[in-house]
Design a protein around this motif. Structure first.
Motif, PDB file in Angstrom:
ATOM      1  N   GLY A 234      46.466  34.768  31.961  1.00 20.59           N
ATOM      2  CA  GLY A 234      45.233  34.317  32.605  1.00 20.59           C
ATOM      3  C   GLY A 234      44.695  33.015  32.059  1.00 20.59           C
TER       4      GLY A 234
ATOM      5  N   ASN B  79      43.236  32.542  39.499  1.00 24.02           N
ATOM      6  CA  ASN B  79      42.687  33.283  38.355  1.00 24.02           C
ATOM      7  C   ASN B  79      41.802  32.392  37.493  1.00 24.02           C
ATOM      8  OD1 ASN B  79      44.109  35.532  39.187  1.00 24.02           O
ATOM      9  ND2 ASN B  79      45.792  35.247  37.728  1.00 24.02           N
TER      10      ASN B  79
ATOM     11  N   SER C 198      37.777  32.913  36.890  1.00 24.05           N
ATOM     12  CA  SER C 198      37.252  33.121  35.536  1.00 24.05           C
ATOM     13  C   SER C 198      36.311  32.010  35.094  1.00 24.05           C
ATOM     14  CB  SER C 198      38.405  33.240  34.541  1.00 24.05           C
ATOM     15  OG  SER C 198      39.093  32.002  34.430  1.00 24.05           O
TER      16      SER C 198
END
Length: 234
Positions: free
Chosen positions: A86, A144, A148
């Protein structure tokens, strides 16, 4: 069982035909690809090839599918083994794997991203799924990072031209890309920039200028992510 052995033999010959085609492309480019030339390469009558591929187009399609799937395998492996799931470091590892695969498989890479083959039209229903599989690895990681907050599109990439956004949205809905139009847009921006380096390296144009292409490419990946709006260090 006999049927299994027969199928295994057929697959073995199919692979032999594809390997011969790759050797011919490596020597003569896609223009040198013909069923007659392949038949000579493997000591088979040209008519015999039709038992395995109905036409040259069918063989080219199989080669393209193999290439895109092999590229997707490499990108997925890099994603799974990279440190920091991530993270921007994971995306960097995947983008570096993209270049490594291209340099290791130049014939396949030129087949899928080089000059079009005269008279050949790729059947979309067969060739597009493996394309999506590989590119989804990259744009999925970008999505992602956007979700985030590690990546926030910076000017001028914070604005998607309306015509481009409409097209990207069509691709997302039609082809099943599991990302937003913004992630796909940033992915395409990065792809166009990094692809240029790879093609220059493949034909030995950039090496005399910069020397260490691997180091240059990695630096450009990091610079690209910063330009796109990465907020953290890699």
């Amino acid at each position: 069982m006999p049927s299994e052995r027969v199928e295994q033999r057929r697959e073995g010959v199919r692979e032999e035909i594809k390997q011969a085609a790759r050797r011919l492309m490596a020597e003569h480019g896609t223009a040198g690809l013909s069923l007659r030339a392949i038949a000579r390469e493997i000591n088979m009558l040209p008519s015999g090839l039709y038992h395995y591929y109905g036409s040259l187009d069918d063989l080219i399609t199989a080669l393209i599918v193999d290439a895109f799937n092999a590229l997707a395998d490499a990108l997925e492996a890099a994603r799974e083994t990279a440190a920091g799931p991530g993270s921007a470091a994971q995306l960097t590892a995947v983008l570096e794997a993209y270049r490594r695969w291209a340099m290791t498989h130049p014939t396949d890479f030129q087949l899928i991203y080089g000059n079009p083959i005269p008279g050949y039209a790729a059947p979309r229903e067969i060739t597009v799924p493996p394309v999506i599989r590989g590119f989804s690895v990259i744009v999925g990681l970008i999505e992602n990072l956007l979700q985030s907050g590690v990546l926030e599109a910076a000017p001028p990439y914070d604005v998607i031209p309306p015509e481009v956004e409409a097209r990207l949205q069509t691709l997302i809905e039609r082809d099943g890309y599991p990302v937003s139009a913004r992630a796909l847009f940033l992915g395409v921006v990065g792809w166009t920039q990094l692809h240029g380096i790879i093609m220059l390296e493949m034909f030995n144009h950039i090496q005399p200028v910069i020397g260490d292409v691997e180091t240059f490419y990695r630096a450009q990946v990091i610079n690209l992510l910063k330009t796109l709006g990465l907020k953290t260090a890699i």
